[in-house]
Write a protein that holds these residues in place. Structure first.
Motif, PDB file in Angstrom:
ATOM      1  N   PHE A  85      -7.961  -0.727  -2.853  1.00  0.00           N
ATOM      2  CA  PHE A  85      -7.203  -1.941  -3.096  1.00  0.00           C
ATOM      3  C   PHE A  85      -8.130  -2.982  -3.702  1.00  0.00           C
ATOM      4  O   PHE A  85      -9.040  -3.475  -3.024  1.00  0.00           O
ATOM      5  N   ASP A 115      -9.198   5.315 -14.111  1.00  0.00           N
ATOM      6  CA  ASP A 115      -7.975   5.971 -13.657  1.00  0.00           C
ATOM      7  C   ASP A 115      -7.946   7.393 -14.185  1.00  0.00           C
ATOM      8  O   ASP A 115      -8.760   7.778 -15.026  1.00  0.00           O
ATOM      9  N   ASN A 118      -0.529   3.723   3.031  1.00  0.00           N
ATOM     10  CA  ASN A 118       0.100   4.371   1.883  1.00  0.00           C
ATOM     11  C   ASN A 118       1.587   4.010   1.822  1.00  0.00           C
ATOM     12  O   ASN A 118       2.121   3.702   0.759  1.00  0.00           O
ATOM     13  N   THR A 170      -2.980  10.578   2.830  1.00  0.00           N
ATOM     14  CA  THR A 170      -3.775  10.803   1.625  1.00  0.00           C
ATOM     15  C   THR A 170      -5.237  10.719   2.038  1.00  0.00           C
ATOM     16  O   THR A 170      -5.550  10.330   3.158  1.00  0.00           O
ATOM     17  N   LEU A 206      -7.642   5.532  -0.422  1.00  0.00           N
ATOM     18  CA  LEU A 206      -6.879   4.458  -1.051  1.00  0.00           C
ATOM     19  C   LEU A 206      -7.861   3.353  -1.421  1.00  0.00           C
ATOM     20  O   LEU A 206      -8.809   3.084  -0.679  1.00  0.00           O
ATOM     21  N   TYR A 211       1.990  -0.071   1.216  1.00  0.00           N
ATOM     22  CA  TYR A 211       1.526  -0.631  -0.057  1.00  0.00           C
ATOM     23  C   TYR A 211       1.857   0.207  -1.280  1.00  0.00           C
ATOM     24  O   TYR A 211       1.812  -0.302  -2.398  1.00  0.00           O
ATOM     25  N   HIS A 212       2.156   1.486  -1.085  1.00  0.00           N
ATOM     26  CA  HIS A 212       2.486   2.344  -2.223  1.00  0.00           C
ATOM     27  C   HIS A 212       3.868   2.972  -2.117  1.00  0.00           C
ATOM     28  O   HIS A 212       4.290   3.680  -3.027  1.00  0.00           O
TER      29      HIS A 212
END
Length: 149
Positions: free
Chosen positions: A74, A122, A59, A69, A72, A62-63
């Motif tokens: 990818f 999303d 996290n 969290t 994730l 890459y974010h």
């Protein structure tokens, strides 16, 4: 006419996880239910169960978010790889218990959630996410998977 090839799913368990976890067959069923909603013919998908420390590092790296969290995803964008989904059972377990849910079912929910993200779905941030089309689809797919168990 050639029959479409089924997606290939690689499941990487978390060594040493002693909590409640779904079977690999249930994880695969959840992933396939989500994959069936989008273009995934011949795709390859990796689902990895990782520690809280590992998901925090992913996290952060890459974010840019330095925190744990639950899931994730990818997208790799390289044919045939659809992408990688990382699920943290420790976080899923804590969240499920806080909400009075079955931890193994929460892990299946997160697998579906991650795969839907890879397929382009999303949702908004905050509380609005729970009424979004993606969350409604996620819950419908989870109910279908539970009904087959």
């Amino acid at each position: 006419m050639t029959e479409p090839s089924r997606p290939t799913i690689h499941i990487n368990p978390l060594d040493g996880w002693a909590g409640s976890a779904p079977s690999d067959a249930a994880v695969e069923a959840a992933a396939r239910a989500a994959l069936a909603t989008g273009p995934a013919e011949g795709a390859e998908l990796s689902i990895a169960f990782v520690s809280a420390e590992s998901i925090r590092a992913l996290n952060r790296d890459y974010h840019g978010a330095d925190g744990v969290t639950d899931v994730l995803a990818f997208g790799l964008g390289a044919d045939p790889w659809l992408g990688d989904v990382y699920v943290c059972p420790e976080v899923a377990d804590a969240s499920a218990r806080e909400m009075g849910l079955d931890p193994a079912e929460e892990i299946l929910r997160l697998v579906i959630h991650g795969v839907l993200h890879l397929l382009g779905h999303d949702h908004p941030d905050g509380e609005a996410r729970y009424g979004s089309p993606m969350f409604r689809l996620q819950e419908r797919l989870l109910a279908e998977v539970r009904g087959r168990a």
